[in-house]
Design a protein around this motif. Structure first.
Motif, mmCIF file in Angstrom:
data_model
loop_
_atom_site.group_PDB
_atom_site.id
_atom_site.type_symbol
_atom_site.label_atom_id
_atom_site.label_comp_id
_atom_site.label_asym_id
_atom_site.label_seq_id
_atom_site.Cartn_x
_atom_site.Cartn_y
_atom_site.Cartn_z
ATOM 1 N N GLU A 12 -4.346 11.315 -4.960
ATOM 2 C CA GLU A 12 -3.319 10.263 -4.962
ATOM 3 C C GLU A 12 -3.280 9.567 -3.620
ATOM 4 O OE1 GLU A 12 0.628 11.281 -5.996
ATOM 5 O OE2 GLU A 12 0.166 11.313 -8.150
ATOM 6 N N ARG A 13 -2.947 8.292 -3.713
ATOM 7 C CA ARG A 13 -2.897 7.540 -2.469
ATOM 8 C C ARG A 13 -1.689 6.618 -2.533
ATOM 9 N NH1 ARG A 13 -8.037 4.171 -0.252
ATOM 10 N NH2 ARG A 13 -7.700 4.590 1.974
ATOM 11 N N GLY A 14 -0.897 6.598 -1.505
ATOM 12 C CA GLY A 14 0.284 5.748 -1.490
ATOM 13 C C GLY A 14 0.070 4.518 -0.629
ATOM 14 N N TYR A 15 0.789 3.457 -0.980
ATOM 15 C CA TYR A 15 0.753 2.236 -0.159
ATOM 16 C C TYR A 15 2.180 1.866 0.176
ATOM 17 C CZ TYR A 15 -4.073 1.855 -1.755
ATOM 18 O OH TYR A 15 -5.385 2.096 -2.008
ATOM 19 N N CYS A 20 11.017 -6.423 0.544
ATOM 20 C CA CYS A 20 10.960 -7.874 0.418
ATOM 21 C C CYS A 20 9.585 -8.418 0.780
ATOM 22 C CB CYS A 20 12.008 -8.522 1.317
ATOM 23 S SG CYS A 20 13.663 -8.142 0.774
ATOM 24 N N SER A 21 8.611 -7.578 0.755
ATOM 25 C CA SER A 21 7.265 -8.010 1.138
ATOM 26 C C SER A 21 6.543 -8.636 -0.053
ATOM 27 C CB SER A 21 6.460 -6.816 1.644
ATOM 28 O OG SER A 21 6.341 -5.885 0.591
ATOM 29 N N LYS A 22 5.378 -9.200 0.243
ATOM 30 C CA LYS A 22 4.538 -9.765 -0.805
ATOM 31 C C LYS A 22 4.122 -8.688 -1.802
ATOM 32 C CE LYS A 22 1.972 -13.600 1.180
ATOM 33 N NZ LYS A 22 0.647 -13.893 1.761
ATOM 34 N N ALA A 23 3.847 -7.502 -1.257
ATOM 35 C CA ALA A 23 3.390 -6.402 -2.110
ATOM 36 C C ALA A 23 4.454 -6.040 -3.141
ATOM 37 C CB ALA A 23 3.048 -5.175 -1.257
ATOM 38 N N ALA A 24 5.708 -6.008 -2.699
ATOM 39 C CA ALA A 24 6.793 -5.667 -3.620
ATOM 40 C C ALA A 24 6.929 -6.737 -4.699
ATOM 41 C CB ALA A 24 8.106 -5.524 -2.856
ATOM 42 N N LEU A 25 6.798 -8.003 -4.263
ATOM 43 C CA LEU A 25 6.899 -9.102 -5.208
ATOM 44 C C LEU A 25 5.770 -9.017 -6.239
ATOM 45 C CD1 LEU A 25 8.674 -11.707 -5.520
ATOM 46 C CD2 LEU A 25 6.714 -12.920 -4.540
ATOM 47 N N PHE A 26 4.555 -8.708 -5.743
ATOM 48 C CA PHE A 26 3.397 -8.586 -6.626
ATOM 49 C C PHE A 26 3.633 -7.478 -7.649
ATOM 50 C CE2 PHE A 26 -0.446 -6.091 -7.462
ATOM 51 C CZ PHE A 26 -1.127 -7.003 -8.255
ATOM 52 N N LEU A 27 4.143 -6.358 -7.152
ATOM 53 C CA LEU A 27 4.388 -5.224 -8.062
ATOM 54 C C LEU A 27 5.393 -5.598 -9.152
ATOM 55 C CD1 LEU A 27 4.614 -1.768 -6.318
ATOM 56 C CD2 LEU A 27 3.162 -2.494 -8.181
ATOM 57 N N VAL A 293 -5.942 -4.720 -6.105
ATOM 58 C CA VAL A 293 -5.150 -5.468 -5.119
ATOM 59 C C VAL A 293 -4.789 -4.580 -3.939
ATOM 60 C CG1 VAL A 293 -2.883 -6.528 -4.779
ATOM 61 C CG2 VAL A 293 -4.280 -7.189 -6.718
ATOM 62 N N PHE A 294 -4.374 -3.354 -4.221
ATOM 63 C CA PHE A 294 -3.937 -2.498 -3.130
ATOM 64 C C PHE A 294 -5.114 -1.915 -2.367
ATOM 65 C CE2 PHE A 294 0.027 -2.665 -5.484
ATOM 66 C CZ PHE A 294 0.935 -2.841 -4.445
ATOM 67 N N GLN A 295 -6.165 -1.575 -3.066
ATOM 68 C CA GLN A 295 -7.313 -0.999 -2.370
ATOM 69 C C GLN A 295 -7.950 -2.007 -1.427
ATOM 70 O OE1 GLN A 295 -10.011 0.623 -5.239
ATOM 71 N NE2 GLN A 295 -9.128 2.681 -5.084
ATOM 72 N N ASN A 296 -8.018 -3.251 -1.870
ATOM 73 C CA ASN A 296 -8.665 -4.259 -1.056
ATOM 74 C C ASN A 296 -7.690 -4.997 -0.153
ATOM 75 O OD1 ASN A 296 -11.424 -4.002 -2.094
ATOM 76 N ND2 ASN A 296 -10.429 -4.570 -4.014
ATOM 77 N N GLN A 297 -6.477 -4.528 -0.087
ATOM 78 C CA GLN A 297 -5.467 -5.089 0.816
ATOM 79 C C GLN A 297 -5.308 -6.592 0.592
ATOM 80 O OE1 GLN A 297 -3.455 -3.553 3.330
ATOM 81 N NE2 GLN A 297 -3.987 -1.765 2.131
ATOM 82 N N VAL A 298 -5.247 -7.021 -0.647
ATOM 83 C CA VAL A 298 -4.955 -8.424 -0.950
ATOM 84 C C VAL A 298 -3.532 -8.738 -0.520
ATOM 85 C CG1 VAL A 298 -4.830 -10.131 -2.790
ATOM 86 C CG2 VAL A 298 -6.572 -8.375 -2.871
ATOM 87 N N VAL A 299 -2.660 -7.776 -0.746
ATOM 88 C CA VAL A 299 -1.314 -7.876 -0.159
ATOM 89 C C VAL A 299 -1.238 -6.803 0.926
ATOM 90 C CG1 VAL A 299 -0.136 -8.863 -2.128
ATOM 91 C CG2 VAL A 299 -0.447 -6.406 -1.989
#
Lengths: 318, 607
Positions: A12-15, A20-27, A293-299
């Motif tokens: 398992e890997r957490g990000y 209020c970040s872009k990542a949260a919005l994407f999720l 998206v998360f692995q490649n750090q798009v956000v």
């Protein structure tokens, strides 16, 4: 000695990121796109809510031993053209000279011994004078009709038989099914006695209650009826002077396909099945997208391996 | 559309292996080039191939709209080429010496290009072959194993065509040799149902078997015939005279006869004459046909009662046969030993169109049978009653079947009565004209009419009850109406309806249940009427009701009752699967499914 992979498990890997970040919005967006479109797909492709369903059942039918017969005679008969008889005393009283008592014999048969009748053998012998000729016959038989499997449905129904021919007959042979006709579906449970009223009001002394048009009109007002389906009644001719006119009928009570309104949970169950089967595809697709998206750090996020949090892996105990 | 897609695929398939060397293809005819010649083809070469027959390649829609078959380039200078499309057999050349229209192979037409004159060529008049074509410019090299060729269509566009395998181009090869020995074998092997002529003359068997027609001999005319039992046939129910009686098949038939002119038919119609039913002898065994002079093989028909010939007396035709009863005694393979006949006769009034209903009964019994046993009448079941058989009753120690009223044509009570059949509910009625007699006599008369003679006292429990055995009969519960008139003194209470209620039940094995009567009740309903009334009519009704009071044993475990709403079909697929295993042994699929299911569950557990 070659080594084989004997066992594997995912890591398992957490990000981490702010709310209020872009990542949260994407999720948030991804989640919404995962769960809502399957619902729309399932709904727009029709049949999401099961509004009507059907089941099979052999009805419990019993012949009520009520008979109404009108025999139409040939024009040469000076007496006015018909003979009538019924099992209703009031009707018979009304007929006067037209009354002619036939010999009626009936038998219901339970062929497979399952407690439900399968077939009715009906025979009517109408004695005739040598000058009388039958050109047509109208016959009403009444039945009690019950269904048990979904809702307990009870009704009193009839089989109406009309046959006429240009040639005087000696016998009418009918072999048909008593079929259920539904104009609206039945309920999925409960007791339904809407039509548990007699087809012919036997207590009435009035002539209009025994009028065939009146009886048929009132019967056809019902949303659930039975009809006698006999594609071709057989009209036999050539009656000897002293022989009676015979109606021979075999009426079967077949297994019916009954349509009903499904209950709440049945509707939910079928909707759920459709929704989840489409959802599974969306889940899989969006899982892939999120991972990419998360692995490649798009956000922008801060990756945290599960291993750094202490335990190397969690053992799943079941 | 689909065809064009298919051909495109084919084109792709042909185009892709460009670098590959063309493989030598097994071409059936040397004239067909396997390697595509992109360059201009020599006229002669094309002509050469076209002289084999007019090719009709079917154009692929989309790739080429016009079939290149129009291109059969003529060679004006080449005289060796037959200008007619050569087909060994021209199937449409039906009129010799005349040109058949649209027959492209008819030599009588003397047409160089039949298509220019005819709107089309009849199928079979041109050589059929299947070509699939694409535009030639698409093809660089062909390595297709099929024969291919380039055609020119009407627009002058070259088409590359491939001859595809077509099963229709096969020949019928295997020919059967048919001779006298295998003719029938082939006919039965390949033939299905067909019309057959059923006329057969088998040799007479040594003795009669059940169902065989019975042979008769008319010594007067030396004619062999069959013993007849006329039966109603067709929609009219008219007497079919030549219906044969079957050996050992006791039967009773009824049919109608119509006479336009009874004055003539009365004496001339043989069917009305009793003599025509016994003026012959019956052959004991069919073997007797071979020796008709020998009376050893013949039995005369004996008359039980005298029956005179029909007689026209004034307006009535007397002594008309209305019922014929043959009693035939048989003795196994020795055949028929004795034949006797009895008649019932009636008188007919002469009217423009008269009809008569005739009954024909043939009864067989074993030779020198115990007549006392035969007298006791047939059983209604052994032991349990059979549905439809008469219900047996006992009145005054005499066994008879229970009866209901029956009405005549005009609605009045008939002397004839309807037999109550076991298990069959019935209702009947009639009108009875009352004479002016005192009340008690009236009541007695009506009771007698309802009951049909003396009132039955007992009813048989089983269908094989013996009148001598009292315990085989059960007493009928019956009670007359209250005789006392209620309100008026001058009233007479008369019975108007009789309801016979019979409670019966099955007994014994569930697989072989026997019906028996538990109890019978006679229920009278009465009406009071003024004693002082003039002659009146009263309508009487008789009803018989059979009530099945069988207590069904508990159904076997797992079988639901009708009124249950429990979820008894919860394990439905498994039940069905396993019941199928029971019915067809050796099917392991449900067990396998179950094992897999169990395995799956175990896997889930261990995860």
């Amino acid at each position: 000695m070659a080594l084989h992979e004997l066992f594997s498990h995912p890591v398992e890997r957490g990000y981490r990121a702010g709310l209020c970040s872009k990542a949260a919005l994407f999720l948030l967006l991804a989640t919404a796109l995962t769960y809502i479109p399957p619902l729309l797909v399932a709904f727009r492709s029709h049949g999401f809510w099961l509004k009507r369903s059907s089941y099979e059942e052999q009805p419990t039918v019993r012949f009520q031993h009520q008979v109404l017969l009108v025999a139409l005679l040939g024009p040469e008969h000076a007496h006015g053209g018909f003979l009538a008889w019924s099992t209703f005393p009031a009707f018979n009283r009304l007929q006067g000279d037209h009354l002619r008592v036939p010999l009626v014999s009936t038998r219901e048969e339970d062929r497979n011994q399952d407690g439900k009748m399968d077939v009715l053998h009906f025979k009517l012998e109408l004695p005739l004078r040598s000058t009388e000729h039958v050109l047509g016959v109208q016959l009403i038989l009444t039945f009690s009709y019950q269904l048990h499997r979904m809702s307990t449905f009870m009704m009193q129904s009839m089989a109406f038989l009309q046959a006429s021919f240009a040639v005087p007959g000696s016998q009418l042979y009918v072999n048909g099914d008593l079929r259920l006709q539904q104009r609206q579906p039945l309920s999925y449970r409960g007791l339904d006695v809407r039509y548990n009223v007699s087809v012919i009001n036997s207590s009435s002394p009035f002539a209009r209650d025994y009028d065939l048009t009146h009886i048929v009109a009132a019967y056809q007002e019902r949303n659930v009826t039975t009809i006698l389906t006999n594609p071709n009644p057989i009209w036999l001719v050539g009656r000897a002077a002293e022989a009676p006119f015979v109606i021979n009928a075999v009426i079967r009570y077949p297994v019916e396909v009954i349509s009903y309104l499904p209950g709440f949970w049945e509707m939910i169950k079928f909707a759920w099945v459709q929704y989840v089967s489409i959802l599974l595809i969306f889940l899989w697709v969006f899982e892939r997208i999120k991972r990419f998206v998360f692995q490649n750090q798009v956000v922008t996020t801060v990756p945290v391996t599960a291993g750094s949090q202490g335990e190397p892996y969690k053992e799943h105990l079941s | 559309m689909f065809a064009s897609l298919l051909s495109l695929l084919q084109v792709l398939f042909l185009m892709i292996p460009e670098g590959v060397q063309p493989q030598p293809s097994p071409s059936p005819s040397g004239a067909v080039p396997t390697h595509l010649n992109v360059g201009p083809r020599t006229q002669g070469g094309t002509l050469q191939s076209s002289s084999e027959g007019t090719e009709t390649p079917w154009a692929v829609p989309g790739t080429s709209t016009v079939g290149p078959n129009v291109v059969t380039p003529s060679a004006p200078g080449n005289g060796t080429v037959d200008v007619f499309p050569v087909l060994p057999i021209c199937v449409c050349d039906l009129t010799p010496g005349t040109c058949d229209i649209n027959c492209c192979c008819d030599k009588d037409c003397y047409l160089l290009h039949p298509r220019t004159v005819f709107s089309f060529c009849l199928p079979g008049s041109v050589r059929s072959s299947s070509w699939v074509c694409v535009d030639n410019s698409l093809i660089f090299r062909s390595n297709s194993p099929f024969p291919s060729r380039v055609f020119m269509d009407s627009n002058g566009i070259k088409q590359f065509c491939v001859h595809v395998n077509n099963s229709k181009l096969n020949y019928f090869q295997k020919l059967q040799k048919v001779n006298a020995t295998n003719f029938q074998a082939l006919a039965t092997e390949f033939g299905g149902e067909s019309f057959t002529s059923t006329f057969q003359t088998p040799s007479p068997p040594p003795f009669y078997r059940a169902g065989d027609p019975i042979l008769t001999y008319f010594p007067k005319w030396s004619i062999i015939s069959l013993l007849r039992q006329p039966a109603g046939v067709g929609a009219g129910g008219l007497c079919a005279e030549s219906n044969p009686a079957g050996f050992l098949e006791s039967e009773s038939t009824t049919c109608a006869r119509f006479f336009e002119n009874l004055t003539d038919s009365c004496t001339l119609e043989p069917a009305l004459n009793a003599a025509s039913y016994y003026n012959f002898t019956v052959l004991k065994v069919p073997r007797g046909v071979s020796d008709l002079q020998n009376t050893k093989f013949q039995v005369p028909v004996t008359l039980v009662s005298q029956a005179g010939p029909p007689l026209l007396a004034g307006n009535t035709c007397q002594n008309v046969v209305s019922k014929v009863v043959y009693e035939i005694e048989t003795n196994g393979t020795f055949g028929i030993q004795k034949v006797s006949v009895s008649f019932e006769q009636t008188n007919l009034t002469v009217k423009p169109s008269t009809s008569l209903q005739q009954h024909f009964i043939i009864r067989f019994r074993a030779f020198q049978q115990n007549t006392a046993a035969a007298l006791s009448g047939p059983r209604s079941g052994n032991p349990g009653y059979i549905v439809g058989k008469p219900l047996l009753a006992l009145s005054g120690g005499i066994k008879h079947s229970m009866t209901l009223l029956q009405s005549q044509g005009d609605g009045t009570c008939s002397v004839k009565r309807h037999e109550v059949q076991f298990g069959v509910n019935a209702i009947s009625g009639c009108k009875l004209r009352l004479e002016r007699v005192d009340c008690s006599r009236l009541q007695q008369k009506i009771y007698q009419t309802l009951d049909g003679g003396p009132r039955p006292e007992h009813v048989a429990i089983f269908g094989n009850a013996d009148p001598a055995q009292k315990e085989e009969w059960t007493r009928i519960l019956s009670r007359n109406c209250n005789v006392s008139a209620r309100h008026c003194t001058s009233c007479c209470v008369i019975p108007v309806s009789l309801e016979i209620q019979i409670l019966w039940a099955y007994i014994g094995l569930q697989s072989n249940p026997q019906a028996h009567v538990l109890r019978t009740r006679f229920l009278y309903q009465c009406q009071s009427m003024q004693d002082s009334q003039q002659e009146t009519e009263v309508s009487l009704t008789t009803v018989v009701t059979f009530v099945d009071v069988t207590q069904k044993p508990e159904p076997p475990r797992g079988q639901p009752r009708v009124d249950w709403k429990l979820p008894f079909d919860f394990f439905f697929p498994f039940k069905v699967a396993f019941s199928r295993v029971d019915s067809q042994k050796g099917s392991v699929s449900p067990i396998l499914t179950l094992c897999l299911l169990l395995l799956g569950v175990l896997n889930l557990e261990t995860k």
